[in-house]
Structure formats: structure tokens, C-alpha cells
Design an enzyme around this catalytic site. Structure first.
Site, PDB file in Angstrom:
ATOM      1  N   ASP A 296       0.813  -1.213   0.036  1.00  0.00           N
ATOM      2  CA  ASP A 296      -0.148   0.069   0.106  1.00  0.00           C
ATOM      3  C   ASP A 296       0.791   0.930  -0.169  1.00  0.00           C
ATOM      4  O   ASP A 296       0.489   2.574   0.114  1.00  0.00           O
ATOM      5  CB  ASP A 296      -0.533   0.247   1.319  1.00  0.00           C
ATOM      6  CG  ASP A 296      -1.887  -1.081   1.353  1.00  0.00           C
ATOM      7  OD1 ASP A 296      -1.729  -2.043   0.195  1.00  0.00           O
ATOM      8  OD2 ASP A 296      -2.135  -1.505   2.669  1.00  0.00           O
TER       9      ASP A 296
ATOM     10  N   HIS B 298      -4.178  -2.000  -6.192  1.00  0.00           N
ATOM     11  CA  HIS B 298      -3.275  -0.748  -6.047  1.00  0.00           C
ATOM     12  C   HIS B 298      -4.419   0.225  -6.705  1.00  0.00           C
ATOM     13  O   HIS B 298      -5.422   0.094  -7.564  1.00  0.00           O
ATOM     14  CB  HIS B 298      -2.768  -0.876  -7.999  1.00  0.00           C
ATOM     15  CG  HIS B 298      -1.351  -1.881  -7.371  1.00  0.00           C
ATOM     16  ND1 HIS B 298      -0.855  -1.690  -6.261  1.00  0.00           N
ATOM     17  CD2 HIS B 298      -0.926  -2.669  -8.590  1.00  0.00           C
ATOM     18  CE1 HIS B 298       0.144  -2.769  -7.107  1.00  0.00           C
ATOM     19  NE2 HIS B 298      -0.335  -3.570  -7.736  1.00  0.00           N
TER      20      HIS B 298
HETATM   21  P1  GDP Z   1      -0.460  -0.178  -3.810  1.00  0.00           P
HETATM   22  O1  GDP Z   1      -1.141  -0.775  -3.370  1.00  0.00           O
HETATM   23  O2  GDP Z   1       0.966   0.263  -3.677  1.00  0.00           O
HETATM   24  O3  GDP Z   1      -0.779   0.569  -5.429  1.00  0.00           O
HETATM   25  O4  GDP Z   1      -1.277   1.131  -2.869  1.00  0.00           O
HETATM   26  P2  GDP Z   1      -2.523   1.283  -2.828  1.00  0.00           P
HETATM   27  O5  GDP Z   1      -3.783   1.434  -4.018  1.00  0.00           O
HETATM   28  O6  GDP Z   1      -3.185   0.070  -1.683  1.00  0.00           O
HETATM   29  O7  GDP Z   1      -2.304   2.414  -1.573  1.00  0.00           O
HETATM   30  C1  GDP Z   1      -2.467   3.887  -1.762  1.00  0.00           C
HETATM   31  C2  GDP Z   1      -3.604   4.564  -1.088  1.00  0.00           C
HETATM   32  O8  GDP Z   1      -2.611   5.866  -1.138  1.00  0.00           O
HETATM   33  C3  GDP Z   1      -4.469   5.046  -2.422  1.00  0.00           C
HETATM   34  O9  GDP Z   1      -6.035   5.263  -1.582  1.00  0.00           O
HETATM   35  C4  GDP Z   1      -4.216   5.574  -3.223  1.00  0.00           C
HETATM   36  O10 GDP Z   1      -5.051   6.560  -4.324  1.00  0.00           O
HETATM   37  C5  GDP Z   1      -3.312   6.786  -2.378  1.00  0.00           C
HETATM   38  N1  GDP Z   1      -1.770   7.796  -2.988  1.00  0.00           N
HETATM   39  C6  GDP Z   1      -0.841   7.350  -3.841  1.00  0.00           C
HETATM   40  N2  GDP Z   1      -0.011   8.392  -3.909  1.00  0.00           N
HETATM   41  C7  GDP Z   1      -0.396   8.508  -2.803  1.00  0.00           C
HETATM   42  C8  GDP Z   1       0.025  10.114  -2.168  1.00  0.00           C
HETATM   43  O11 GDP Z   1       1.058  10.635  -2.825  1.00  0.00           O
HETATM   44  N3  GDP Z   1      -0.447  11.220  -1.744  1.00  0.00           N
HETATM   45  C9  GDP Z   1      -2.412  10.404  -1.813  1.00  0.00           C
HETATM   46  N4  GDP Z   1      -2.366  11.873  -0.453  1.00  0.00           N
HETATM   47  N5  GDP Z   1      -2.490   9.509  -1.978  1.00  0.00           N
HETATM   48  C10 GDP Z   1      -1.904   8.812  -2.607  1.00  0.00           C
END
Ligand code: GDP
Length: 425
Positions: free
Chosen positions: A13, A41
Site C-alpha cells: 500500500d 493498487h
Molecule cells: P499500492 O498497492 O502500493 O498501489 O497502494 P494502494 O493503492 O493500496 O494504497 C495507496 C493509497 O494512497 C491509495 O489510496 C492511493 O490513491 C493513495 N495515494 C498514492 N499516492 C499518494 C500520494 O502521494 N498522496 C496521497 N494523499 N495519496 C496517495
């Protein structure tokens, strides 16, 4: 030619999907090499907001060839459901292929995952119940079902019978559950064949040719280094390796071809499910960070479960970057911390009176108390900033400290969930 791996350095995440979606613009191929539809993701782009589970994050670009490599766990129903849900939202038809060596996550893997979590009750691992552990257990027990078996119906039918027979004994005697019918499972599998056939290719050959033609390949990891079964917080780990090193195996790309490893690092800690999280916050402080985090709070993209949250753990993250072999870091979700007066970073673990900055084996983590260094908060919305120099001084201090501690250049700072909320350094 470039082969870039985008992998998590924490517990998952970290915002890998956002980084992959951004980087996929300039890639020819995006490949998933491990795991199944057990994690998500989140991607926010011009088409809307999406939670991808099994599909590679290059899926939004018609020029990208998306690959599910031999190392993944293919839940066929979930795969088509996810693909159709995108097509229903007017995404241009993507190019996607599945390795003929990929194995199928079977309905009984889901069933055994659920039954085992029930049986373990308060000792459960916090599985997403997507069947991943039973799937990989069967794979390495050499009783998996490969996509290629669908080409040989008689072989498949016999194989299913011999695999399901002992499973039925366990179902009856351990779980008190009615037996499975190999015939029904066979028919269900074969019913997918017409839809599946056009997507199945020899991905090894594709990569061999792509590398010869200097194509640009993006490798997308799921979860993070600390969930690796060998190097992570076993047994609170996942069942396949999310390390860039494993991408070579799970995708089928020579190890020396992977020349860039982007370790995605989250500006604070989050973790889903059971297991040690040394910097965990509780109560009001935790609720506040959880609700400010992510794009709409820290809740699992697959399960909707609230994520456990904590201060940035530099000890765990440096270890995570090292086992990933990160050549550079993308520091994500930095904007989230903009509400805090004071921000803490864990720089050491106090384990029964001895302070260490080495990440120990899991058994010692329960005894580890965090040693913190405090930083001044910037109390500002930084999401529209695109130039590193324009970040508030205290924010640059925070980022700079992390870079020095990790000993790896931070090349990207993500300041919001949208594709454009990105600072390149
Ligand atoms: P992944 O599995 O690594 O792709 O991550 P996830 O999607 O599970 O969780 C990352 C969360 O952070 C999601 O809700 C994204 O929309 C959000 N996100 C990603 N980058 C950023 C950022 O730089 N700032 C904010 N506020 N949210 C982000």
C-alpha cells in the site's frame, strides 16, 4: 533498453499503482510477476478512480502490452470480472496476455483459505481469504493446475480427481465440510477456455524478443518487501516473493537486465492484518492519520479493512530498500502529513535495553520499542507543488533526513493521489 521494477519497500500500500500508472506512459510492456487478486493498487487518472487487483497498472494505455507472468496466481473469474468492470467504464480495450505457464487459483483454494482462517479463530493471520496461501502451497507441493492443462482435457480431469481426493478427506475430517466434486470443478474450468484461449501466450518468448528489440519493460510488484516469505516478517508474510529479485523468476527476465529498481516508500507506516508494526499508533492519533491518509482514508483497496498506521519506520524501510535492491526511491503520500505540528521518525529499535538500527528477525520485533527523532511539521497543503525547491523547508528536512538514512537517492516525491501530483528530482 530499460527494465524497471516498481516495488514496495514497506508492508504494501505504498502507492506503487500510482507510480506504475505514471511510468507506464513511457513503457512498452507492464508485467505482474507474483501474487493474485489479494491486494489492490489504487489508480486515479483521466478515466476515474480504480482499484486494480490482478490486472497490471499499464492497462489504461492502449500502447502498452500487459502481461501476467508465470509467477502469478490466476483467479480466472476474478480476472474476467475485473477486466469487464474496466471495459464497462469505457477504458479502451487493453492488450493483455497471460503466460501459458501461469497456474490457476482454484475455487478450493478460496474455500480452504476461508475455512482455515475460521479454524484459527483468534490466532488467524489476517488473510485476505483470496486463496493465495493454499494456491502457492499446492504449487510447490506440485499439485497445481496450469493454464496449459486446459489444452489436455483428459489429463486435467484425471489430475483434478487425484488432487481433490485427499482434499475431500481434509474437508470432511478437519473442517466438517461437504466434499467437492472434481467433475463440477472440471466443467467450470473448461467453461472458461473459449474466453481464455486468445489471451494465453508464451511470455518467455515475448520477453526474449522484446529485450532484443530494446523495448522498455516495467515490472510491477504487489505488496512490499516486509511481506516477503524469506526476508519479511514471516509468518505474517505473503506466499510469493514481492522482491525485484524474484521478478526475474516470476516474469521470466534475466536478472542482469533489471537495471532500475524503484523502491516505493510511504512517508508514514501502514500495514493490513496481523504481525508486528513497531511504530504503530493507537487511539485518536491513529484515527486522525488513518482518516487523512491515502486518497480517502487508509482502508484496504481489496478488503476495505482499516489499515493499522504508525510513524515512519526508517529501520524497517532501509532494510526493505536493501532487500529490494532499490537503486532509487519514490517517497509517496508526503502530502498526508501536512496537518501535523510534529512528525516522528523511528531511527532505532530498543530491544530489551540494546538499541539497534538493524531490522531483526520477526521473533525479536515484539520486544522492540521505537526510538524516535522529532521533526517540525510544515502545516501546509503541498499537493500542487511540482518543484522540490518550492516545498516548505521543514518538509525538505523530513525528506532529506529519510534520504540520508536510507542512503539511496529519492528521485520522486508523490504529493497526492492523482497522476500529476508528482515531484521529480
Ligand atoms: P499500492 O498497492 O502500493 O498501489 O497502494 P494502494 O493503492 O493500496 O494504497 C495507496 C493509497 O494512497 C491509495 O489510496 C492511493 O490513491 C493513495 N495515494 C498514492 N499516492 C499518494 C500520494 O502521494 N498522496 C496521497 N494523499 N495519496 C496517495
Amino acid at each position: 533498453m530499460s527494465v524497471t521494477a516498481v516495488v514496495g519497500a514497506n508492508w504494501g500500500d505504498e502507492g506503487k499503482g500510482k507510480m506504475t500508472d505514471y511510468l507506464a506512459q513511457k513503457s512498452d510492456i507492464v508485467v505482474r510477476f507474483q501474487g493474485g487478486n489479494n491486494a489492490g493498487h489504487t489508480i486515479i487518472n483521466k478515466f476515474g478512480k480504480f482499484a486494480l487487483h490482478l490486472l497490471p497498472s499499464g492497462i489504461f494505455y492502449p500502447h502498452v502490452t500487459n502481461i501476467l507472468g508465470p509467477g502469478i496466481a490466476l483467479n480466472i473469474q476474478a480476472f474476467f470480472d475485473e477486466l469487464n468492470s474496466l471495459l464497462n467504464r469505457d477504458i479502451p480495450k487493453p492488450k493483455i496476455y497471460i503466460s501459458n505457464r501461469a497456474q490457476i487459483l482454484m475455487p478450493y483454494h478460496l474455500l480452504f483459505d476461508q475455512l482455515e482462517e475460521q479454524r484459527l479463530a483468534d490466532k488467524k493471520f489476517g488473510s485476505t481469504k483470496s486463496g493465495i496461501a493454499p494456491f502457492y502451497a499446492d504449487k510447490y507441493h506440485k499439485i497445481g493446475i496450469s493454464v496449459s492443462h486446459l489444452e489436455h482435457p483428459e489429463y486435467l480431469r484425471e489430475r483434478l480427481e487425484s488432487i481433490i481426493q485427499p482434499k475431500n478427506v481434509i474437508l470432511k475430517h478437519l473442517y466438517n465440510h461437504p466434499p467437492l466434486s472434481p467433475q463440477e470443478i472440471y466443467q467450470q474450468l473448461m467453461s472458461f477456455k473459449p474466453q481464455l484461449d486468445p489471451l494465453i501466450i508464451d511470455t518467455q518468448k515475448l520477453f526474449y524478443q522484446a529485450l532484443k528489440q530494446n523495448k522498455s519493460i516495467l515490472i510491477e510488484g504487489q505488496l512490499g518487501a516486509l511481506r516477503d516469505p524469506d526476508h519479511g516478517i514471516y509468518p505474517y508474510s505473503t506466499s510469493s516473493s514481492p522482491l525485484a529479485g524474484y521478478a526475474s523468476v516470476g516474469a521470466g527476465i534475466p536478472p542482469y537486465q533489471i537495471n532500475q529498481v524503484i523502491g516505493v516508500v510511504k512517508a508514514y507506516s501502514t500495514c493490513v492484518g496481523a504481525g508486528p508494526l513497531v511504530t504503530e499508533l493507537f487511539g485518536e492519533q491513529a484515527d486522525q492519520l488513518r482518516n487523512k491518509g491515502g486518497d480517502s482514508g487508509e482502508y484496504g483497496a481489496t478488503t476495505g479493512r482499516p489499515r493499522r498506521v504508525g510513524w515512519f519506520d526508517a529501520v524497517a524501510t532501509r532494510y526493505g530498500c536493501r532487500v529490494q535492491g532499490a537503486t532509487e526511491v519514490a517517497l509517496t503520500l508526503v502530502d498526508v502529513l501536512g496537518y501535523l505540528e510534529e512528525i516522528k521518525i523511528c531511527t532505532g529499535y530498543d530491544i530489551q535495553g540494546t538499541v539497534t538500527d538493524d531490522f531483526p528477525a520477526t521473533i525479536h520485533l515484539d520486544k522492540a520499542a521505537p526510538v524516535y527523532q522529532s521533526f517540525q511539521g510544515w502545516k501546509e497543503d503541498i499537493s500542487s507543488i511540482r518543484d522540490y525547491k518550492k516545498l516548505p523547508t521543514s518538509c525538505r528536512d523530513y525528506v532529506g533526513f529519510i534520504q540520508d538514512y536510507l542512503g539511496i537517492p529519492i528521485k520522486w516525491i508523490s504529493v497526492g493521489p492523482h497522476r500529476e501530483n508528482l515531484i521529480k528530482i
